[in-house]
Design a protein around this motif. Sequence first.
Motif, PDB file in Angstrom:
ATOM      1  N   LEU A   1       1.809  11.278  -8.970  1.00  0.00           N
ATOM      2  CA  LEU A   1       1.066  11.479 -10.226  1.00  0.00           C
ATOM      3  C   LEU A   1      -0.057  12.499 -10.040  1.00  0.00           C
ATOM      4  O   LEU A   1      -0.274  13.355 -10.897  1.00  0.00           O
ATOM      5  N   ARG A   2      -0.740  12.417  -8.895  1.00  0.00           N
ATOM      6  CA  ARG A   2      -1.852  13.348  -8.653  1.00  0.00           C
ATOM      7  C   ARG A   2      -1.361  14.778  -8.468  1.00  0.00           C
ATOM      8  O   ARG A   2      -2.041  15.725  -8.850  1.00  0.00           O
ATOM      9  N   GLU A   3      -0.179  14.912  -7.869  1.00  0.00           N
ATOM     10  CA  GLU A   3       0.409  16.255  -7.712  1.00  0.00           C
ATOM     11  C   GLU A   3       0.676  16.895  -9.074  1.00  0.00           C
ATOM     12  O   GLU A   3       0.747  18.103  -9.202  1.00  0.00           O
ATOM     13  N   LYS A   4       0.828  16.053 -10.095  1.00  0.00           N
ATOM     14  CA  LYS A   4       1.021  16.540 -11.469  1.00  0.00           C
ATOM     15  C   LYS A   4      -0.325  16.589 -12.225  1.00  0.00           C
ATOM     16  O   LYS A   4      -0.354  16.736 -13.441  1.00  0.00           O
ATOM     17  N   ASN A   5      -1.439  16.429 -11.487  1.00  0.00           N
ATOM     18  CA  ASN A   5      -2.799  16.430 -12.062  1.00  0.00           C
ATOM     19  C   ASN A   5      -2.996  15.365 -13.133  1.00  0.00           C
ATOM     20  O   ASN A   5      -3.629  15.603 -14.164  1.00  0.00           O
ATOM     21  N   LEU A   6      -2.462  14.181 -12.890  1.00  0.00           N
ATOM     22  CA  LEU A   6      -2.573  13.085 -13.861  1.00  0.00           C
ATOM     23  C   LEU A   6      -3.650  12.086 -13.404  1.00  0.00           C
ATOM     24  O   LEU A   6      -3.844  11.885 -12.203  1.00  0.00           O
ATOM     25  N   PRO A   7      -4.346  11.451 -14.363  1.00  0.00           N
ATOM     26  CA  PRO A   7      -5.491  10.576 -14.016  1.00  0.00           C
ATOM     27  C   PRO A   7      -5.075   9.204 -13.479  1.00  0.00           C
ATOM     28  O   PRO A   7      -5.123   8.199 -14.175  1.00  0.00           O
ATOM     29  N   ALA A   8      -4.652   9.196 -12.222  1.00  0.00           N
ATOM     30  CA  ALA A   8      -4.220   7.951 -11.571  1.00  0.00           C
ATOM     31  C   ALA A   8      -4.948   7.783 -10.250  1.00  0.00           C
ATOM     32  O   ALA A   8      -5.324   8.766  -9.606  1.00  0.00           O
ATOM     33  N   ALA A   9      -5.147   6.523  -9.860  1.00  0.00           N
ATOM     34  CA  ALA A   9      -5.814   6.242  -8.572  1.00  0.00           C
ATOM     35  C   ALA A   9      -5.315   4.902  -8.049  1.00  0.00           C
ATOM     36  O   ALA A   9      -4.616   4.160  -8.748  1.00  0.00           O
ATOM     37  N   LEU A  10      -5.700   4.595  -6.812  1.00  0.00           N
ATOM     38  CA  LEU A  10      -5.348   3.299  -6.241  1.00  0.00           C
ATOM     39  C   LEU A  10      -6.564   2.707  -5.541  1.00  0.00           C
ATOM     40  O   LEU A  10      -7.518   3.427  -5.208  1.00  0.00           O
ATOM     41  N   LEU A  11      -6.531   1.412  -5.369  1.00  0.00           N
ATOM     42  CA  LEU A  11      -7.574   0.703  -4.617  1.00  0.00           C
ATOM     43  C   LEU A  11      -6.885  -0.260  -3.663  1.00  0.00           C
ATOM     44  O   LEU A  11      -5.997  -1.005  -4.079  1.00  0.00           O
TER      45      LEU A  11
ATOM     46  N   VAL B   1       0.845  -1.201   0.000  1.00  0.00           N
ATOM     47  CA  VAL B   1       0.000   0.000   0.000  1.00  0.00           C
ATOM     48  C   VAL B   1       0.880   1.252   0.000  1.00  0.00           C
ATOM     49  O   VAL B   1       0.630   2.202  -0.742  1.00  0.00           O
ATOM     50  N   ALA B   2       1.954   1.249   0.810  1.00  0.00           N
ATOM     51  CA  ALA B   2       2.829   2.429   0.901  1.00  0.00           C
ATOM     52  C   ALA B   2       3.421   2.772  -0.459  1.00  0.00           C
ATOM     53  O   ALA B   2       3.518   3.945  -0.836  1.00  0.00           O
ATOM     54  N   LEU B   3       3.800   1.748  -1.206  1.00  0.00           N
ATOM     55  CA  LEU B   3       4.383   1.945  -2.540  1.00  0.00           C
ATOM     56  C   LEU B   3       3.362   2.546  -3.500  1.00  0.00           C
ATOM     57  O   LEU B   3       3.653   3.494  -4.235  1.00  0.00           O
ATOM     58  N   MET B   4       2.141   2.022  -3.472  1.00  0.00           N
ATOM     59  CA  MET B   4       1.067   2.555  -4.330  1.00  0.00           C
ATOM     60  C   MET B   4       0.779   4.012  -3.974  1.00  0.00           C
ATOM     61  O   MET B   4       0.656   4.867  -4.850  1.00  0.00           O
ATOM     62  N   GLU B   5       0.651   4.267  -2.665  1.00  0.00           N
ATOM     63  CA  GLU B   5       0.327   5.631  -2.212  1.00  0.00           C
ATOM     64  C   GLU B   5       1.366   6.640  -2.695  1.00  0.00           C
ATOM     65  O   GLU B   5       1.026   7.722  -3.164  1.00  0.00           O
ATOM     66  N   ASN B   6       2.648   6.263  -2.599  1.00  0.00           N
ATOM     67  CA  ASN B   6       3.719   7.178  -3.016  1.00  0.00           C
ATOM     68  C   ASN B   6       3.624   7.503  -4.501  1.00  0.00           C
ATOM     69  O   ASN B   6       3.711   8.663  -4.903  1.00  0.00           O
TER      70      ASN B   6
END
Length: 483
Positions: A86-96, A76-81
């Motif tokens: 990516l989100r800080e760059k306003n890119l369409p990425a997410a995690l579950l 989870v920590a790896l995904m969150e990082n």
Amino acid sequence: MNTKDSHSLSWERVKAEFQRIWGYEDFRPPQGEIIRSLLSRQDALVVMPTGGGKSICFQLPALLQTGLTLVVSPLVALMENQVQELREKNLPAALLHSQMPSLQRRQTLRLLEQNRLRLLYLSPETLLSSSVWNLIAHPRILVNGLILDEAHCLVQWGDTFRPTYRRLGAIRPALLQLKQTQKNFAIAAFTATANPAAQDTIKTVLDLQNPKSFLLNPYRPNLNLNIQTVWTPRGRRQQLLKFIQTRQKQTGLVYVRTRKDSEELADSLKLQGYQTAAYHAGLSGEERREIEQAWLKGSLKFVVCTSAFGMGINKPNVRWVLHFQAPFLLSEYLQEVGRAGRDGKPAIALTLVSEPTGFLYPEDKQRREYLQENWRKQYQQANQLIKKLPKQGEIEEISRQFRNSAIALSVLHSSGQLTWQDPFHYIINSKAVAFPDHNTQAIKQMSQYLNTRQCRWRFLLEAFGFGKEAKSMACGHCDNCRK
């Protein structure tokens, strides 16, 4: 941009997007070739040293194309990082993941349903959970690629610890059958460490089709490798203190093997006036993020951590890595020491080990024996269970009837005696499984490394399949060469 246009993407456009998003002038070899490979729907196996810029190689192709790229990640920590960056760059990425608040989960599922994501990070278990799989398998969701990040975890954990890894090879045929308008998509595996046997396992389990291999030599001339023998528990702590006392202004990492070890050692160091924190997979997302940020910003000079720390966390100026206890596997060791000196400046890795016989200080030996015995027990239990399992079935149903059946099925698959028809249905071909000794062999190899008198970098290069490069190796950057 339409998916069918991905082949006709100009390389100027690819480079322009790379510069716009990440701000670099050009790719580092072999980033450009890997990106070309994924854009042309070709499977790939990428073994590239820690800090080599692996994530850009799959993130950029995903962002340049219509459709969804699934990134299967172990922690989870790896995904969150990665998703936060990516989100800080306003890119369409997410995690579950299973620890997410339900509102956040619903929002991500909605974005997924509306085809508004380009990158979705999730664990193998989340990907193959019925709610997520049913949504991804829907014909209107265009799947553009499947990436296995930190692919060595499939080899290290796939048999008995995280058996879902063994079902990943059945995903592509299942999805293509359900999405009949879609012809194909690429699968790529990325890792910093995989010896030739691990590479073969990854290719087989993922069912990679004529994959293009990108194998980079792990040698880092700026990284000094050292092993030091300690004779007592007190001696181990004294050596740790001696080492960190002379490096108080430098950034480092202390690796231990368990959560308990990390907490006890961090508490002991705090009592002696050191500012540090214990980091392990048992902490909440907020706690982990807080420690990571404190370390990245430099308010914590070092962290006492398990192997959960460091994957995907990029800090170039780490000057030292100390293993308070040696890892069990050479692949873990190479991953962890590789977090030092990413900026190319001198860095040191020190591992503390009790003497080989364990006569005066048996702790390390006991840990190894416990781990091996644990594996043996799991295989024995799996073998007993295999005799009771129906020859074919559906995994959820079987799991309700038989405890630990997922591990038993994984062991059968590992030994070539089970086929996954799709990620949920299996057929058993034979029910007798010999206990595999690859884990025992891997532990033995780590022990050989710790006790070798030859150049340590040479040993590592030979172990990871770079025999040609190892032949002339006398690095001058390890304790043995300096002797």
